[in-house]
Design an enzyme around this catalytic site. Structure first.
Site, PDB file in Angstrom:
ATOM      1  N   GLN A   1       0.847  -1.198   0.000  1.00 33.86           N
ATOM      2  CA  GLN A   1       0.000   0.000   0.000  1.00 33.86           C
ATOM      3  C   GLN A   1       0.881   1.246   0.000  1.00 33.86           C
ATOM      4  O   GLN A   1       1.582   1.516   0.974  1.00 33.86           O
ATOM      5  CB  GLN A   1      -0.874  -0.023   1.265  1.00 33.86           C
TER       6      GLN A   1
ATOM      7  N   SER B   1       5.004  -1.055   3.989  1.00 33.09           N
ATOM      8  CA  SER B   1       5.257  -2.418   4.467  1.00 33.09           C
ATOM      9  C   SER B   1       5.334  -3.372   3.290  1.00 33.09           C
ATOM     10  O   SER B   1       4.478  -3.348   2.401  1.00 33.09           O
ATOM     11  CB  SER B   1       4.127  -2.883   5.389  1.00 33.09           C
TER      12      SER B   1
ATOM     13  N   GLU C   1      -8.529  -1.273   6.051  1.00 34.95           N
ATOM     14  CA  GLU C   1      -7.324  -1.370   6.863  1.00 34.95           C
ATOM     15  C   GLU C   1      -7.686  -1.502   8.331  1.00 34.95           C
ATOM     16  O   GLU C   1      -7.126  -2.303   9.067  1.00 34.95           O
ATOM     17  CB  GLU C   1      -6.455  -0.134   6.657  1.00 34.95           C
TER      18      GLU C   1
ATOM     19  N   GLU D   1      -4.339   8.732  18.119  1.00 30.33           N
ATOM     20  CA  GLU D   1      -5.026  10.025  18.119  1.00 30.33           C
ATOM     21  C   GLU D   1      -6.019  10.108  16.959  1.00 30.33           C
ATOM     22  O   GLU D   1      -7.130  10.624  17.121  1.00 30.33           O
ATOM     23  CB  GLU D   1      -4.001  11.162  18.008  1.00 30.33           C
TER      24      GLU D   1
END
Ligand SMILES: Cc1cc2nc3c(=O)[nH]c(=O)nc-3n(C[C@H](O)[C@H](O)[C@H](O)COP(=O)(O)OP(=O)(O)OC[C@H]3O[C@@H](n4cnc5c(N)ncnc54)[C@H](O)[C@@H]3O)c2cc1C
Lengths: 410, 372
Positions: A131, A166, A249, A377
């Site tokens: 991605q 990744s 995701e 957050e």
């Protein structure tokens, strides 16, 4: 309330369990086939073999339509398969990004040709995806990305840089979000592409992570040329297409391996202290109870989600808390378990560190889980806005052309 | 898998919610807070008539037969309304009588409990400290009870008490005492939550009848565990109400030219409450199931529900005040009703550290079973 499967679900569960028992070893904790526990080469090889087997048996893409190589099953069957698979030491961490996020995006927004080209090889495990969203200056604020795609005749020419990608070093394909119109407002100037990772013009550089391993990368594009048929969705519709990826995701992340209640419970029962096993210590007991109720709270929250799925409803807001709670808990557990080890807590040698250095390794990997797939957050912002209906942040950049938005120094 | 209350129970819950909103507003709670009434008698009578108090009592014993899951959904609404009624005590007494009463006692006592005509209390504590068999000094000899119990929730308004006391064999048992009878002195105690009565009960040879069907400290623990589940629902009901209040206030209150709900510090605080509430709710659902089904892991499930519900209500009630700013610190705003109730409910069955310890003890036992 009851926890029983419907007859149909029970039948599916039995079928999944039979498949797993025939082809995989039960998970013991020591035999997990994950990154860091087995060498990368071996992980990739075993993951490929396992994926092919799964695909052949019809468990690789359970909810996808048969024309996409799927089983045409229900989300409930997907859950049941995942529950069963969790009991086995099967390779993890290679195909999740492709099958969990990228390929579903291609299925939702791509053309029939793209479906025909990409879906089946991904399901069979022949091709791996990554991605390509985050950039040095665009992570949480991913719509602030700068990688440019410029139309040149029938092709697009791509220049720029992605980061934290990744698996880019072994991926065959990448789902790339790029800026096609810097003069449009930030979210309006983006377009999605599928790019071949081994083409000239793509350079992958490994990045060494906190834990010392390298699984994410920098990816540089220098005049990478792709045909217009590599575009997914309309020009300028990249944000909408990307949201499909991000939604998926958040369902995918969280299944990662680390320490939870069971591990720390086993550990403190065995650990000898001046006053007997560490579990006798009231401070230890208090923490154990807190982690247990969080762990169980999440498990039963998943049960509530599954109940909705099982009734054919969409999961409610309760499903959004999983990653936020899991990541923080994992880090706390690892840190506390090390506190109990005293000076030896620093030793990461698997041969001597308790539980094969599981807590030490989790201490070093947990920070990543709190960042990947939406930081703590950002997850709180999402729950605040989508679940509790609170106002969005004040946006100073919303309606300005992207090219006029000030940039930071880092 | 069906991990949701049955549709009938969800309808019961919705009915209870609108009934309480209309008939038991916080104005009614405030009359008790301000000392104008010892409890909200009108609401008490009404919910007795509606069969809420007898939800977990079988129909042949005067209950409405909704079952424990039914009791739990009702408890959540009562908690959300911070109702000033001796509900928690009724739950505990019902469990004690169902567990330890003989058939005749159950027939004699439960119908009155279920309608609310008889108010019950459970007298366990004898001063500061969490529940413990050695802390039980009160004793019954020759059918007479001597000793002092304090605090006793609803002790000042109850007609009958289920009293934990030592018996002639040196064991511990549950005894039934008429509080209007001889040998009982009641003294009102001031408390953190004046919307629920607290008293000291002095017994000087008061007639006491044993509840003979279950004895020993294990019976006391079973009563605490079983009642911990509906009480945990009261707690998550209160926590839910706090989140709603805090959210509504934050959306309306403006500072620096925008709703305070748009400040991230406030948003994230509300999310943390939401997360704690959801985790507690899920633990509570499981415990409701375990209670209704008499599951083997009921002890663990009840303790987990108790621990997480206590944590959630504590967080929600204190941060609700914080979100309200100065207004939250006034007598006039309802925030403190929940803050007080959160502490009361977290203490009355034994405090959080005590339940956490019990939870871990249970987990050790289950694990040992599995190992064996
Ligand atoms: C292990 C790992 C694997 C990853 N894999 C991939 C991948 O495969 N592909 C990919 O595209 N990306 C990947 N990422 C990138 C990841 O999505 C980003 O790191 C993440 O979104 C955060 O972006 P950032 O690193 O730029 O941090 P920033 O966005 O700069 O955040 C820095 C800090 O600021 C806070 N912050 C930012 N915005 C806000 C806000 N609005 N409100 C409150 N706080 C805010 C953040 O929470 C954080 O604490 C991976 C990351 C990790 C750690």
């Amino acid at each position: 309330m009851d926890f029983a499967d419907t007859p149909g679900e029970a039948e599916f569960r039995a079928e999944a369990a039979a498949f797993l028992e025939r082809h995989a070893e039960p998970l013991t904790g020591a035999n997990a086939v994950i990154r860091g526990r087995v060498p990368d080469e071996e992980l990739l090889r075993r993951a490929r073999e396992w994926q092919a087997l799964k695909a052949e048996a019809g468990f690789a893409a359970i909810t996808w339509a048969p024309e996409h190589g799927g089983r045409g099953g229900t989300p409930m069957e997907q859950v049941i398969y995942a529950q069963e698979e969790a009991r086995f030491a099967v390779p993890r961490g290679v195909y999740e990004i492709g099958l969990g996020m990228c390929v579903p995006t291609v299925i939702t927004h791509g053309t029939p040709d793209q479906h025909a080209r990409h879906v089946a090889p991904a399901v069979r495990g022949e091709e791996i995806w990554c991605q390509l969203f985050s950039e040095p200056a665009a992570g949480s604020d991913v719509a602030g990305l700068r990688t440019r795609a410029v139309k040149d005749g029938e092709d697009w020419v791509i220049n720029g840089q992605k980061i934290w990608t990744s698996g880019a070093h072994y991926a065959d394909w990448g789902l790339l979000l790029a800026r096609t119109d810097p003069h449009a407002a930030k979210h309006a100037g983006l377009t999605m592409f599928v790019i071949p990772m081994r083409a000239p013009g793509v350079e992958v550089r490994r990045i060494k992570q906190v834990a010392g391993t390298s699984n994410f990368n920098e990816v540089f594009f220098t005049d990478l040329r792709v045909p217009d048929s590599a575009r997914v969705g309309a020009v300028g519709a990249g944000w909408k297409v990307g949201l499909t990826t991000l939604m998926n995701e958040r369902l995918t992340v969280g299944g990662s391996v680390g320490t939870d209640f069971d591990e720390v419970f086993a550990f403190v029962r065995d650990l000898d202290t001046e006053d007997g096993p560490a579990i006798r210590n009231p401070a230890v007991r208090e923490r154990l109870a807190e982690w247990y109720v969080r762990s169980r709270g999440l498990k039963y929250t998943r049960f509530r989600t599954i109940t909705r799925l099982s009734r054919g409803q969409t999961p409610g807001p309760e499903s959004s808390i999983g990653k936020l709670v899991t990541a923080g808990k994992m880090q706390e557990i690892a840190s506390f378990a090390l506190d109990l080890q005293g000076a030896a807590g620093v030793v990461t040698d698997r041969a001597v560190a308790p539980m094969g250095a599981l807590f030490q390794e989790t201490l070093l990997s947990a920070p990543g889980l709190r960042i990947a797939g939406g930081t703590d957050e950002i997850m709180r912002n999402i729950i605040a806005e989508r679940v509790l209906g609170l106002p969005g942040d004040v946006r100073v950049d919303r309606d300005r052309p992207f090219s006029e938005i000030p940039a930071g120094k880092r | 898998m069906n991990f949701e209350f049955a549709d009938e129970l969800l309808a019961v819950r919705d009915g209870a919610r609108s009934f309480l909103a209309k008939n038991a507003p916080t104005a009614a709670v405030r009359r008790v807070l301000d000392g104008e009434a010892p409890y909200d008698a009108a609401t008490w009578r009404a919910i007795g008539e509606l069969g809420w108090l007898g939800a977990a009592i079988p129909e042949e014993l005067g209950g409405s037969g909704l079952g424990h899951e039914g009791l739990c959904v009702l408890a959540e609404e009562i908690g959300a309304a911070v109702a000033a009624i001796p509900f928690t005590s009724a739950c505990m007494a019902a469990e004690a009588i169902l567990l330890a009463g003989d058939a005749e006692q159950q027939r004699a006592l439960l119908p009155g409990l279920a309608t609310g005509e008889t108010i019950f209390c459970l007298a366990l504590a004898e001063g500061p400290g969490n529940p413990h068999p050695r802390a039980v000094k009160a004793e019954v000899r020759g059918g007479r009870l001597t000793g002092t119990k304090w605090p006793v929730a609803d002790g000042g308004i109850a007609d009958r008490a289920v009293v934990v006391a030592g018996d002639a064999d040196g064991g511990i048992g549950l005894f039934l005492v008429e509080l209007a009878g001889p040998g009982v002195t009641r003294t009102a105690l001031e408390s953190l939550d004046p919307t629920r009565n607290q008293a000291r009960l002095d017994f000087a040879g008061a007639p006491a009848l044993p509840l003979p069907a279950a004895r020993g400290w294990a019976a006391v623990e079973a009563v605490l565990e079983r009642s911990a589940v509906p009480i945990a629902f009261e707690q998550i009901g209160g926590a839910r109400a706090c989140l709603d209040m805090a959210r509504d206030f934050a959306m309306e209150r403006h500072a620096f030219g925008r709703p305070i709900a748009s400040f991230q510090a406030i948003k994230h605080k509300l999310v943390d409450i939401y997360v704690a509430n959801e985790l507690a709710r899920s633990n509570c659902y499981y415990a409701a199931w375990a209670l209704g089904a008499d599951a083997p892991d009921l002890s663990t499930a009840a303790a987990a529900a108790r621990v997480s519900a206590t944590e959630a209500f504590h967080l929600a009630s204190k941060e609700n005040i914080q979100v309200h700013g100065g207004m939250g610190f006034t007598w006039a705003a309802d925030c403190h009703l929940y803050y007080r109730r959160a502490k009361l409910l977290s203490l009355m069955l034994g405090g959080a550290p005590w339940w956490k310890d019990r939870l871990v003890t249970r987990l050790e036992l289950t694990n040992a079973d599995q190992g064996a």
